[in-house]
Design a protein around this motif. Structure first.
Motif, short mmCIF file in Angstrom:
data_model
loop_
_atom_site.label_atom_id
_atom_site.label_comp_id
_atom_site.label_asym_id
_atom_site.label_seq_id
_atom_site.Cartn_x
_atom_site.Cartn_y
_atom_site.Cartn_z
N SER A 161 4.88 6.49 -2.77
CA SER A 161 5.27 7.37 -3.89
C SER A 161 6.55 8.13 -3.55
O SER A 161 6.86 8.36 -2.38
CB SER A 161 4.17 8.40 -4.17
OG SER A 161 2.99 7.78 -4.55
N SER B 179 7.24 13.40 -6.33
CA SER B 179 5.94 13.20 -6.97
C SER B 179 4.81 13.69 -6.05
O SER B 179 3.88 14.36 -6.50
CB SER B 179 5.75 11.73 -7.30
OG SER B 179 4.51 11.50 -7.91
N LYS B 180 4.90 13.38 -4.77
CA LYS B 180 3.89 13.83 -3.82
C LYS B 180 3.83 15.35 -3.77
O LYS B 180 2.76 15.95 -3.72
CB LYS B 180 4.19 13.30 -2.42
CG LYS B 180 3.95 11.83 -2.25
CD LYS B 180 4.25 11.48 -0.80
CE LYS B 180 4.39 10.01 -0.60
NZ LYS B 180 4.68 9.66 0.79
N ASP C 197 2.60 2.88 -6.31
CA ASP C 197 3.72 3.76 -5.97
C ASP C 197 3.74 5.06 -6.78
O ASP C 197 4.76 5.73 -6.85
CB ASP C 197 5.04 3.02 -6.13
CG ASP C 197 5.24 2.49 -7.54
OD1 ASP C 197 4.31 2.58 -8.36
OD2 ASP C 197 6.35 2.01 -7.82
N GLU C 198 2.61 5.42 -7.41
CA GLU C 198 2.53 6.65 -8.19
C GLU C 198 1.26 7.41 -7.85
O GLU C 198 0.22 6.82 -7.62
CB GLU C 198 2.54 6.33 -9.69
CG GLU C 198 3.82 5.72 -10.18
CD GLU C 198 3.76 5.40 -11.66
OE1 GLU C 198 3.00 6.09 -12.38
OE2 GLU C 198 4.44 4.47 -12.09
N CYS C 199 1.35 8.73 -7.86
CA CYS C 199 0.21 9.59 -7.59
C CYS C 199 -0.67 9.71 -8.83
O CYS C 199 -0.18 9.63 -9.95
CB CYS C 199 0.68 10.97 -7.16
SG CYS C 199 1.69 10.98 -5.67
N CYS D 93 -2.36 9.62 -3.54
CA CYS D 93 -0.92 9.79 -3.28
C CYS D 93 -0.51 8.76 -2.25
O CYS D 93 -0.48 9.04 -1.04
CB CYS D 93 -0.62 11.20 -2.79
SG CYS D 93 -0.39 12.40 -4.08
#
Length: 87
Positions: A43, A47-48, A11-13, A39
């Protein structure tokens, strides 16, 4: 060496640089340097947006990048995908 998918949170880039060594059908040793932009769909939108807007500038600072790979799912950066893009 394989890409460790554990280094890419679900869930993180993240950005990654991967030096892929391989042997061609003609039995020639080669190497390709990949820039991977991870990505995932899960996320946060903010953040994206941050990763998308900073990707090109970050990539320009790196020397020798030959192939860019954008992935939102682990299957989009599997070894078979890496091999096909390197050829």
């Amino acid at each position: 060496m394989k890409i460790s998918l554990q280094a890419f949170p679900a869930d993180e880039c993240r950005y990654a640089v991967y030096d892929f060594d391989f042997v061609t059908e003609e039995n020639v040793q080669k190497s390709r340097i990949f820039f991977i932009a991870w990505c995932p769909d899960t996320s946060r939108v903010r953040s994206k947006m941050i990763y998308a807007s900073s990707k090109d500038r970050f990539k320009r600072e790196l020397d020798g990048i030959q192939i860019e790979l954008q992935a939102t799912d682990p299957t989009e950066m599997g070894l078979d995908v890496i091999r096909s893009r390197a050829s």
